[in-house]
Design a protein around this motif. Structure first.
Motif, PDB file in Angstrom:
ATOM      1  N   GLN A  61      -5.199   1.311  -1.586  1.00 17.83           N
ATOM      2  CA  GLN A  61      -4.276   0.226  -1.933  1.00 17.83           C
ATOM      3  C   GLN A  61      -4.336   0.008  -3.434  1.00 17.83           C
ATOM      4  OE1 GLN A  61      -4.809  -3.749  -0.193  1.00 17.83           O
ATOM      5  NE2 GLN A  61      -2.575  -3.916  -0.120  1.00 17.83           N
ATOM      6  N   GLY A  66       0.899  -1.828  -2.854  1.00 15.93           N
ATOM      7  CA  GLY A  66       1.276  -0.655  -2.071  1.00 15.93           C
ATOM      8  C   GLY A  66       0.089   0.272  -1.872  1.00 15.93           C
ATOM      9  N   ALA A  75       1.541   3.883  -5.944  1.00 15.22           N
ATOM     10  CA  ALA A  75       1.980   3.492  -4.609  1.00 15.22           C
ATOM     11  C   ALA A  75       3.275   4.183  -4.229  1.00 15.22           C
ATOM     12  CB  ALA A  75       2.150   1.976  -4.536  1.00 15.22           C
ATOM     13  N   GLY A  77       6.078   4.429  -0.639  1.00 11.72           N
ATOM     14  CA  GLY A  77       6.407   3.866   0.671  1.00 11.72           C
ATOM     15  C   GLY A  77       5.879   4.669   1.844  1.00 11.72           C
ATOM     16  N   GLY A  80       2.283   4.118   2.191  1.00 15.30           N
ATOM     17  CA  GLY A  80       2.061   2.768   2.706  1.00 15.30           C
ATOM     18  C   GLY A  80       2.140   2.734   4.218  1.00 15.30           C
ATOM     19  N   MET A 101       0.796  -6.140   0.200  1.00 14.30           N
ATOM     20  CA  MET A 101       1.514  -4.965   0.689  1.00 14.30           C
ATOM     21  C   MET A 101       2.943  -5.330   1.091  1.00 14.30           C
ATOM     22  SD  MET A 101       0.516  -2.285   3.713  1.00 14.30           S
ATOM     23  CE  MET A 101      -0.696  -1.431   2.727  1.00 14.30           C
ATOM     24  N   TRP A 104       5.002  -5.896  -2.015  1.00 16.11           N
ATOM     25  CA  TRP A 104       5.328  -4.623  -2.636  1.00 16.11           C
ATOM     26  C   TRP A 104       6.471  -3.933  -1.880  1.00 16.11           C
ATOM     27  CZ3 TRP A 104       5.418   0.465  -1.090  1.00 16.11           C
ATOM     28  CH2 TRP A 104       5.595   1.392  -2.111  1.00 16.11           C
ATOM     29  N   ALA A 105       6.373  -3.887  -0.559  1.00 13.36           N
ATOM     30  CA  ALA A 105       7.400  -3.212   0.247  1.00 13.36           C
ATOM     31  C   ALA A 105       8.751  -3.912   0.138  1.00 13.36           C
ATOM     32  CB  ALA A 105       6.956  -3.130   1.711  1.00 13.36           C
ATOM     33  N   ARG A 108      10.800  -3.183  -2.936  1.00 14.35           N
ATOM     34  CA  ARG A 108      11.373  -1.843  -3.046  1.00 14.35           C
ATOM     35  C   ARG A 108      12.699  -1.682  -2.319  1.00 14.35           C
ATOM     36  NH1 ARG A 108       7.907  -2.969  -5.261  1.00 14.35           N
ATOM     37  NH2 ARG A 108       6.896  -2.029  -6.957  1.00 14.35           N
TER      38      ARG A 108
END
Length: 113
Positions: A61, A66, A75, A77, A80, A101, A104-105, A108
């Motif tokens: 991590q 991510g 990081a 996807g 992840g 997390m 971060w996702a 995006r």
């Protein structure tokens, strides 16, 4: 051949806790997820296979939340997904910062081009 699968997965396990995708391959989150998932489905996910894997994955991590393919990597996807899914298989998803997390996702997500 569950016994053969277990032996193969053990041969792909690295001392750092992660797994290689194949003999001589790199150790990363993707290989770890694939190995754990195959072992889980086949019913051969032993403590020996699990040993150190959750800690290796958690170390992937990044500061932004991510997951990279390996510790200290950028990081991505796909990594992840692989990392978090692997931690769920291990029952160790609390080893990562889930809020970071998620942020971060979500950050995006883009509109259609």
């Amino acid at each position: 051949d569950r016994k053969g699968l277990h032996a193969f997965l053990l041969s792909c396990k690295d001392p750092c806790g992660g797994f290689r995708m194949h003999e001589g391959g790199e150790v990363d989150v993707r290989g770890s997820y694939c190995a754990l998932n195959a072992a889980f489905i086949a019913g051969v996910l032993t403590e020996e296979l699990k040993s150190g894997c959750a800690q290796y994955i958690a170390a992937c991590q990044t500061y932004e939340g991510g997951m990279g393919g390996e510790p200290h990597n950028e990081a991505h996807g796909g990594y992840g997904f692989c990392g978090y899914a692997a931690l769920i298989l291990l029952g160790k998803e609390d080893l990562v910062n889930k809020g970071a997390m998620l942020r971060w996702a979500v950050g995006r997500q883009m509109g259609m081009e």
